[in-house]
Design a protein around this motif. Structure first.
Motif, PDB file in Angstrom:
ATOM      1  N   LYS A 373      11.968  50.225  21.980  1.00  0.00           N
ATOM      2  CA  LYS A 373      11.920  51.002  23.215  1.00  0.00           C
ATOM      3  C   LYS A 373      10.683  50.567  24.011  1.00  0.00           C
ATOM      4  O   LYS A 373       9.608  50.385  23.427  1.00  0.00           O
ATOM      5  CB  LYS A 373      11.779  52.467  22.802  1.00  0.00           C
ATOM      6  N   ALA A 374      10.843  50.443  25.326  1.00  0.00           N
ATOM      7  CA  ALA A 374       9.710  49.968  26.138  1.00  0.00           C
ATOM      8  C   ALA A 374       8.788  51.123  26.511  1.00  0.00           C
ATOM      9  O   ALA A 374       8.655  51.492  27.679  1.00  0.00           O
ATOM     10  CB  ALA A 374      10.219  49.239  27.376  1.00  0.00           C
ATOM     11  N   ASP A 375       8.151  51.697  25.507  1.00  0.00           N
ATOM     12  CA  ASP A 375       7.093  52.693  25.705  1.00  0.00           C
ATOM     13  C   ASP A 375       5.778  51.929  25.612  1.00  0.00           C
ATOM     14  O   ASP A 375       5.360  51.515  24.518  1.00  0.00           O
ATOM     15  CB  ASP A 375       7.136  53.761  24.608  1.00  0.00           C
ATOM     16  N   LEU A 376       5.142  51.723  26.752  1.00  0.00           N
ATOM     17  CA  LEU A 376       3.993  50.818  26.816  1.00  0.00           C
ATOM     18  C   LEU A 376       2.896  51.435  27.665  1.00  0.00           C
ATOM     19  O   LEU A 376       3.186  52.163  28.619  1.00  0.00           O
ATOM     20  CB  LEU A 376       4.432  49.489  27.450  1.00  0.00           C
ATOM     21  N   VAL A 377       1.647  51.118  27.333  1.00  0.00           N
ATOM     22  CA  VAL A 377       0.534  51.670  28.107  1.00  0.00           C
ATOM     23  C   VAL A 377      -0.471  50.572  28.450  1.00  0.00           C
ATOM     24  O   VAL A 377      -0.849  49.773  27.581  1.00  0.00           O
ATOM     25  CB  VAL A 377      -0.190  52.798  27.333  1.00  0.00           C
ATOM     26  N   LEU A 378      -0.858  50.542  29.704  1.00  0.00           N
ATOM     27  CA  LEU A 378      -1.941  49.651  30.133  1.00  0.00           C
ATOM     28  C   LEU A 378      -3.239  50.442  30.177  1.00  0.00           C
ATOM     29  O   LEU A 378      -3.264  51.598  30.636  1.00  0.00           O
ATOM     30  CB  LEU A 378      -1.652  49.094  31.530  1.00  0.00           C
ATOM     31  N   TRP A 379      -4.304  49.833  29.688  1.00  0.00           N
ATOM     32  CA  TRP A 379      -5.617  50.484  29.610  1.00  0.00           C
ATOM     33  C   TRP A 379      -6.656  49.639  30.328  1.00  0.00           C
ATOM     34  O   TRP A 379      -6.613  48.410  30.243  1.00  0.00           O
ATOM     35  CB  TRP A 379      -6.060  50.616  28.147  1.00  0.00           C
ATOM     36  N   ASP A 380      -7.612  50.320  30.937  1.00  0.00           N
ATOM     37  CA  ASP A 380      -8.755  49.609  31.505  1.00  0.00           C
ATOM     38  C   ASP A 380      -9.753  49.323  30.400  1.00  0.00           C
ATOM     39  O   ASP A 380     -10.864  49.861  30.380  1.00  0.00           O
ATOM     40  CB  ASP A 380      -9.400  50.457  32.614  1.00  0.00           C
ATOM     41  N   LEU A 381      -9.318  48.510  29.471  1.00  0.00           N
ATOM     42  CA  LEU A 381     -10.156  48.180  28.311  1.00  0.00           C
ATOM     43  C   LEU A 381      -9.958  46.716  27.982  1.00  0.00           C
ATOM     44  O   LEU A 381      -8.915  46.139  28.280  1.00  0.00           O
ATOM     45  CB  LEU A 381      -9.727  48.987  27.083  1.00  0.00           C
ATOM     46  N   GLU A 382     -10.933  46.153  27.290  1.00  0.00           N
ATOM     47  CA  GLU A 382     -10.810  44.761  26.898  1.00  0.00           C
ATOM     48  C   GLU A 382     -10.162  44.598  25.533  1.00  0.00           C
ATOM     49  O   GLU A 382      -9.460  43.629  25.283  1.00  0.00           O
ATOM     50  CB  GLU A 382     -12.198  44.116  26.875  1.00  0.00           C
ATOM     51  N   ALA A 383     -10.419  45.531  24.631  1.00  0.00           N
ATOM     52  CA  ALA A 383      -9.943  45.344  23.262  1.00  0.00           C
ATOM     53  C   ALA A 383      -9.398  46.658  22.716  1.00  0.00           C
ATOM     54  O   ALA A 383      -9.898  47.734  23.055  1.00  0.00           O
ATOM     55  CB  ALA A 383     -11.087  44.846  22.385  1.00  0.00           C
ATOM     56  N   PRO A 384      -8.369  46.569  21.869  1.00  0.00           N
ATOM     57  CA  PRO A 384      -7.719  47.790  21.390  1.00  0.00           C
ATOM     58  C   PRO A 384      -8.655  48.719  20.607  1.00  0.00           C
ATOM     59  O   PRO A 384      -8.525  49.935  20.695  1.00  0.00           O
ATOM     60  CB  PRO A 384      -6.574  47.272  20.507  1.00  0.00           C
ATOM     61  N   GLY A 385      -9.613  48.130  19.882  1.00  0.00           N
ATOM     62  CA  GLY A 385     -10.534  48.962  19.106  1.00  0.00           C
ATOM     63  C   GLY A 385     -11.372  49.873  19.980  1.00  0.00           C
ATOM     64  O   GLY A 385     -11.866  50.911  19.516  1.00  0.00           O
ATOM     65  N   HIS A 386     -11.489  49.519  21.255  1.00  0.00           N
ATOM     66  CA  HIS A 386     -12.299  50.341  22.159  1.00  0.00           C
ATOM     67  C   HIS A 386     -11.644  51.686  22.465  1.00  0.00           C
ATOM     68  O   HIS A 386     -12.291  52.588  22.980  1.00  0.00           O
ATOM     69  CB  HIS A 386     -12.567  49.586  23.466  1.00  0.00           C
ATOM     70  N   LEU A 387     -10.357  51.806  22.134  1.00  0.00           N
ATOM     71  CA  LEU A 387      -9.679  53.096  22.312  1.00  0.00           C
ATOM     72  C   LEU A 387     -10.355  54.194  21.494  1.00  0.00           C
ATOM     73  O   LEU A 387     -10.327  55.357  21.858  1.00  0.00           O
ATOM     74  CB  LEU A 387      -8.207  52.984  21.877  1.00  0.00           C
ATOM     75  N   ALA A 388     -10.954  53.804  20.379  1.00  0.00           N
ATOM     76  CA  ALA A 388     -11.566  54.803  19.493  1.00  0.00           C
ATOM     77  C   ALA A 388     -13.055  54.986  19.761  1.00  0.00           C
ATOM     78  O   ALA A 388     -13.718  55.781  19.101  1.00  0.00           O
ATOM     79  CB  ALA A 388     -11.364  54.380  18.026  1.00  0.00           C
ATOM     80  N   TYR A 389     -13.577  54.291  20.735  1.00  0.00           N
ATOM     81  CA  TYR A 389     -15.026  54.180  20.897  1.00  0.00           C
ATOM     82  C   TYR A 389     -15.663  55.359  21.619  1.00  0.00           C
ATOM     83  O   TYR A 389     -16.537  56.045  21.099  1.00  0.00           O
ATOM     84  CB  TYR A 389     -15.309  52.842  21.598  1.00  0.00           C
ATOM     85  N   ALA A 390     -15.205  55.619  22.841  1.00  0.00           N
ATOM     86  CA  ALA A 390     -15.907  56.625  23.656  1.00  0.00           C
ATOM     87  C   ALA A 390     -15.290  58.006  23.476  1.00  0.00           C
ATOM     88  O   ALA A 390     -14.128  58.149  23.137  1.00  0.00           O
ATOM     89  CB  ALA A 390     -15.837  56.216  25.125  1.00  0.00           C
ATOM     90  N   LEU A 391     -16.084  59.026  23.704  1.00  0.00           N
ATOM     91  CA  LEU A 391     -15.584  60.407  23.698  1.00  0.00           C
ATOM     92  C   LEU A 391     -15.625  60.934  25.130  1.00  0.00           C
ATOM     93  O   LEU A 391     -16.612  60.711  25.844  1.00  0.00           O
ATOM     94  CB  LEU A 391     -16.473  61.303  22.839  1.00  0.00           C
ATOM     95  N   GLY A 392     -14.559  61.645  25.522  1.00  0.00           N
ATOM     96  CA  GLY A 392     -14.559  62.263  26.851  1.00  0.00           C
ATOM     97  C   GLY A 392     -14.413  61.264  27.980  1.00  0.00           C
ATOM     98  O   GLY A 392     -14.742  61.561  29.125  1.00  0.00           O
ATOM     99  N   PHE A 393     -13.910  60.068  27.660  1.00  0.00           N
ATOM    100  CA  PHE A 393     -13.680  59.052  28.682  1.00  0.00           C
ATOM    101  C   PHE A 393     -12.250  58.565  28.518  1.00  0.00           C
ATOM    102  O   PHE A 393     -11.865  58.174  27.410  1.00  0.00           O
ATOM    103  CB  PHE A 393     -14.662  57.887  28.508  1.00  0.00           C
ATOM    104  N   ASN A 394     -11.480  58.620  29.580  1.00  0.00           N
ATOM    105  CA  ASN A 394     -10.072  58.242  29.471  1.00  0.00           C
ATOM    106  C   ASN A 394      -9.804  56.923  30.189  1.00  0.00           C
ATOM    107  O   ASN A 394      -9.736  56.890  31.417  1.00  0.00           O
ATOM    108  CB  ASN A 394      -9.198  59.353  30.067  1.00  0.00           C
TER     109      ASN A 394
END
Ligand code: DI6
Ligand code: FE
Length: 408
Positions: A373-394
């Motif tokens: 299924k084409a459930d996909l998300v674009l992020w203003d991030l360089e690397a996937p691990g950064h998804l877990a990095y910041a708190l309170g920042f989307n």
């Protein structure tokens, strides 16, 4: 393979993305400078940009990170009222169990949820779902369990399904009639278990409202024997089971759940090595819920090293509920999974994509591959691990739900 898909009307190429496919042996299954072709709501092709097929329409990701849509595989987000006063009591030293024993806790939400109309329940739950969607969540599991009577359990499940029709998200509904004993059955537990197995569950199944059955197996909730009764009833309807197990004590709930082929066991702070082995043998997913651990100031950590050693897939979820985890952010949970439970950043991404899909027995999503299924998300991030990095920042940029681009 792309030729028919590429020419199909409405086909879409998401171009120039750094793609975390979550597949293969490399970290995150990364494809640098890649593209994804979407057709008829599904992924038709994924690969390097230079090999990309043509498409009806193209979106330039401008080098952004592309991941599978996130999956929150354990929530109780349909409820009425709140429990802010209990939060204050706990800050003064009263325990979660003591509040529950005094008739508060889950039962206080049951009173509010029984009293709420279906439309009030829908409108109070919608903003919670919207908080999750704003962070790239595309699939959400929602449990009943604040009704504890036939009518209100069904009302909750209907509201959950309605949420899925009114928002661009897939909702999976889990029947949790065995969440607590309602006051009217306090002195007659077996009669309540009978009500759940013989009336509430069959009515919910008949209305087509049940994707899975769950129970809260704990000293302050359902015993092993009572949980087994619930599981037998679920399997008699061919519905898979999951369990709130080993959250506050080690009852052996995970072993019981594994015997019934549970698709997931959730919480698991008190899980021991033999419990881990049982999960391994049954291919059950371990769903960790650091929000509840954090809010209840638990000290006992789930056995992450042993789960890893024995190869049990680990998922993370918000457990979004008014009592133990009023957490409306799956990104925050990913961070907590890393900081509190010791997951790696990659494990935390896997925990809300591939493994969360497994915890819901959804085989059509969780990674980026042709046919999914084409459930996909674009992020203003360089690397996937950064998804877990910041708190309170989307860092969410935009979501594609079944290939449809959602407005930002
Ligand atoms: N364990 C939990 O963490 C939630 N349910 C459960 O069985 C808490 C639900 C609540 O406190 O309202
Ligand atoms: Fe829960």
């Amino acid at each position: 393979m792309g030729s028919t898909a590429a020419t199909s009307p409405g086909s879409l190429l998401i171009a120039n993305a750094r793609i975390a496919t979550m597949l293969g042996g490399s970290p995150y299954g990364l494809v640098e400078n890649g593209a994804v072709l979407v057709a008829d709501g599904n992924i038709a092709w994924v690969g390097p940009m230079r090999e990309a097929p043509g498409a009806h329409r193209q979106i330039d990701a401008e080098g952004r990170l592309l991941t599978p849509g996130l999956i929150d595989c354990h929530t109780h987000l349909v409820y009425a009222g709140d429990r802010a006063h209990e939060f204050e009591l706990r800050l003064k030293g009263v325990s979660y169990s003591d509040i529950a024993k005094a008739g508060g806790g889950i039962l206080s939400t049951v009173r509010a949820t029984r009293a709420a109309s279906e439309s009030d329940l829908l409108s109070s739950s919608m903003p919670r779902l919207d908080r999750l969607l704003a962070e790239g969540v595309t699939t959400v599991e929602i449990k009943s369990g604040y009704g504890l009577d036939v009518e209100t359990e069904l009302k909750m499940l209907r509201v959950a399904r309605t949420l899925g029709r009114q928002r661009p998200v897939d909702i999976r509904t889990t029947f949790l009639g065995a969440h607590a004993f309602p006051p009217e059955f306090k002195e007659n537990r077996s009669a309540y278990v009978r009500l759940v197995c013989q009336e509430a569950l069959p009515s919910a199944v008949k209305e087509g409202l049940v994707d899975a059955v769950d129970a809260f197996c704990e000293t302050i909730a359902f015993s092993l024997d009572e949980t087994a009764e619930i599981f037998k009833a679920a399997l008699a309807h061919n519905i898979p089971v999951k369990l709130h197990a080993e959250q506050l004590s080690n009852m052996g709930g995970a072993k019981l759940a594994a015997r019934y082929g549970a698709i997931s066991c959730d919480h698991l702070e008190y899980l021991d090595d033999s419990g881990v082995a049982a999960l391994t043998a049954a291919s059950t997913v371990a769903v960790l819920l650091p929000g509840a651990f954090y809010y209840l100031r638990e000290k006992q950590l789930p056995p992450v090293a042993e789960l890893r050693r024995q190869g049990v897939p680990i998922a993370l979820a918000t457990d979004l509920n008014p009592g133990s985890s009023p957490v409306h952010s799956l990104l925050t949970i990913m961070n907590m999974g890393c900081v509190l439970f010791g997951l790696t950043a990659e494990e935390s991404v896997r925990a809300v994509t591939v493994n969360a899909a497994r915890a819901l027995r959804l085989e059509d999503r969780g990674d980026i591959a042709p046919g999914r299924k084409a459930d996909l998300v674009l992020w203003d991030l360089e690397a996937p691990g950064h998804l877990a990095y910041a708190l309170g920042f989307n860092p969410h940029h935009r979501t594609f739900k079944a290939g449809r681009e959602l407005s930002q």
